[in-house]
Write an enzyme that holds these catalytic residues in place. Structure first.
Site, PDB file in Angstrom:
ATOM      1  N   GLU A 160      52.172   4.048  41.477  1.00  9.57           N
ATOM      2  CA  GLU A 160      52.939   4.738  42.520  1.00  9.57           C
ATOM      3  C   GLU A 160      51.963   5.150  43.614  1.00  9.57           C
ATOM      4  O   GLU A 160      50.855   5.616  43.320  1.00  9.57           O
ATOM      5  CB  GLU A 160      53.624   5.981  41.933  1.00  9.57           C
ATOM      6  CG  GLU A 160      54.301   6.873  42.964  1.00  9.57           C
ATOM      7  CD  GLU A 160      54.905   8.127  42.335  1.00  9.57           C
ATOM      8  OE1 GLU A 160      55.289   8.085  41.151  1.00  9.57           O
ATOM      9  OE2 GLU A 160      54.966   9.152  43.033  1.00  9.57           O
ATOM     10  N   GLU A 208      53.619  13.547  50.710  1.00 10.63           N
ATOM     11  CA  GLU A 208      54.462  14.370  49.843  1.00 10.63           C
ATOM     12  C   GLU A 208      54.275  15.809  50.282  1.00 10.63           C
ATOM     13  O   GLU A 208      53.143  16.244  50.532  1.00 10.63           O
ATOM     14  CB  GLU A 208      53.992  14.175  48.395  1.00 10.63           C
ATOM     15  CG  GLU A 208      55.031  14.455  47.351  1.00 10.63           C
ATOM     16  CD  GLU A 208      54.542  14.049  45.959  1.00 10.63           C
ATOM     17  OE1 GLU A 208      55.355  14.147  45.043  1.00 10.63           O
ATOM     18  OE2 GLU A 208      53.368  13.650  45.796  1.00 10.63           O
TER      19      GLU A 208
END
Length: 219
Positions: A97, A102
């Site tokens: 990933e 984020e």
């Protein structure tokens, strides 16, 4: 939105998140909307249920420069992300990933860039990550980017490199799964293991994650 598709459903998404993802709208409530060239992903509480958006590109890429210009939502409990998963995703974290951006609303001026894989992930506390102080991410647009090559991955915020992770050249998927096509993902989670560390303040709704553009460059 022709180049994207929605993922739908609830069930916590592996991180005990609160939101239920829908395909663009929930009844009359439009939760993914384009206005003046800006895509807004909106999380809203309707009754006792939180609804939001999670979307993927239909196209996948192997290597390149991936860039998004976006303004992040305000509110404790919001957890927006601009990230990538393999096209043929089966198992986390083995398949890898890449988190280009984020953000956790409880830490307003902090942006995370993270790579997850079997050897290096947050379940083990070994994830390869950089936590960056960037003022004003909720009030103005900033550019988040990832340069992904066979030898290294670099993360950038507003053109300044803030993250690096090198291929150890062992040919081991556990330490470098980044040699297959990946899809781009945009979503706004609510609550969960990271987003909900300080709880969820309902005054954040409707929370709005604004995306000016997503661009992919390849040599």
């Amino acid at each position: 939105l022709a180049q994207w598709y929605y993922e739908t459903g609830g069930n916590g998404w592996g991180n005990n998140e609160l939101q239920h993802y829908v395909a663009g709208n929930q009844g009359n409530e439009q939760l993914a909307a384009i206005k003046d060239g800006i895509l807004s992903i909106i999380a809203k509480k309707i009754g006792e249920t939180v609804y939001s958006i999670r979307m993927n590109t239909k196209e996948s890429w192997k290597y390149g420069y991936f860039e998004g210009r976006m303004k992040l939502p305000i509110g404790i409990g919001t957890w927006p992300a601009f990230w990538m998963l393999p096209q043929d995703f089966e198992q986390w974290p083995l398949d890898g990933e890449m988190d280009i951006m984020e953000h956790v609303g409880s830490h307003p001026d902090t942006v995370h860039v993270t790579m997850h894989m079997e050897e290096y992930n947050h379940m083990k506390g070994t994830q390869k990550t950089s936590v960056n102080f960037v003022k004003g991410v909720q009030s103005e647009f900033h550019i988040y980017a990832l340069e992904w090559t066979p030898n290294y991955i670099h993360g950038y915020i507003d053109g300044k490199q803030c993250f690096t992770f090198a291929n150890d050249q062992k040919g081991d998927k556990k330490t470098w799964p980044f040699n297959v096509p990946f899809l781009i993902k945009l979503n706004m989670a609510i609550g969960g293991t990271l987003g909900g560390k300080l709880g969820v303040d309902d005054s954040c709704f409707p929370a709005q994650f604004e995306i000016d553009y997503i661009r992919v460059y390849q040599k």
